[in-house]
Design a protein around this motif. Structure first.
Motif: not given
Length: 258
Positions: A192-209
């Protein structure tokens, strides 16, 4: 000759100017094949409360004469030493995109293992643990330069069919290939990450929606959710101002908890 801490810091991390009055250190980790100048503007556009330091890995630009790492474990060992030398007691934020997100996550985990203060925030763009890319990434070793460039173009970093001159190819391909191989060599352990996590992504990302980034909720006790941008894998270049504003807002909200 013994390498001093200041020399090591100058080589691994670049900064537009250290600001001891900034409340947070912000470490930026570029994508596979990426370079520090790609994020140079962040130091000017993030608020003055954030001192920006950007990773420059071996095998590119001023470090071109150094062999790039193709295995993630020795890379993380060397990076961890350089990173720890940067810390000065202030709260710090880690932001990484794609391959850089993996490096930022593993450094956060290593900080916990080594008894160091955890990041105030781990912000990860277009990467999450356990998404199963290792098999594809391992194929990079057998790809020709053209095949690898085609794959990079599919991610949106280059226009498909881009033809590069031999000198340009010779300058960028070793780092791209090495970073893909290093990413594919990661042995997932579910730590686990030992801290708060914020994630960001692109709506049309071909590998990580963006919906795939919800897996971060299983790797931290403080998942701050996913912010989506109307773009592809490299959404952070098209939406840099919005992403930076989000980072600042997350840091302010976390600081208010204390």
């Amino acid at each position: 000759m013994t390498t001093t801490g200041s020399t090591r810091r100058a080589r691994w991390f670049t900064t537009s100017g250290a600001d001891p009055n900034a409340g947070h250190q912000v470490f930026l980790f570029p994508h596979a094949g990426g370079t520090a100048p790609a994020y140079q503007a962040w130091g000017a556009t993030l608020p003055s409360t954030m001192e920006v330091r950007t990773l420059q890995l071996p095998g590119r630009q001023e470090r071109f004469d150094e062999q790039p790492f193709t295995d993630v474990e020795p890379l993380l060992d060397a990076l961890q030493e350089a990173f720890e030398a940067e810390l000065d007691g202030r709260p710090y934020v880690l932001f990484g995109h794609s391959f850089g997100g993996m490096l930022a996550y593993r450094l956060a985990v290593a900080a916990a293992w080594n008894g160091l203060p955890a990041p105030a925030l781990l912000a990860v763009s277009s990467w999450a643990p356990g998404l199963g890319w290792a098999a594809e990434l391992a194929q990079v070793a057998t790809m020709s330069d053209d095949q690898l460039l085609d794959r990079v173009a599919q991610l949106g970093l280059l226009t498909e069919g881009t033809a590069l001159d031999p000198a340009t190819l010779a300058s960028i391909m070793p780092a791209i290939r090495a970073d893909f191989l290093a990413a594919g060599s990661l042995q997932e352990d579910g730590e686990p990450a030992p801290c708060p996590v914020a994630a960001y992504g692109g709506t049309s990302d071909p590998i990580v929606p963006p919906d795939a980034l919800s897996v971060w909720a299983e790797h931290t006790t403080d998942f701050l959710g996913t912010t989506e941008f109307n773009a592809g894998h490299f959404h952070l270049f098209d939406h840099a101002a919005a992403l930076q504003h989000s980072l600042e807002r997350q840091v302010r909200k976390l600081r208010a908890r204390v």
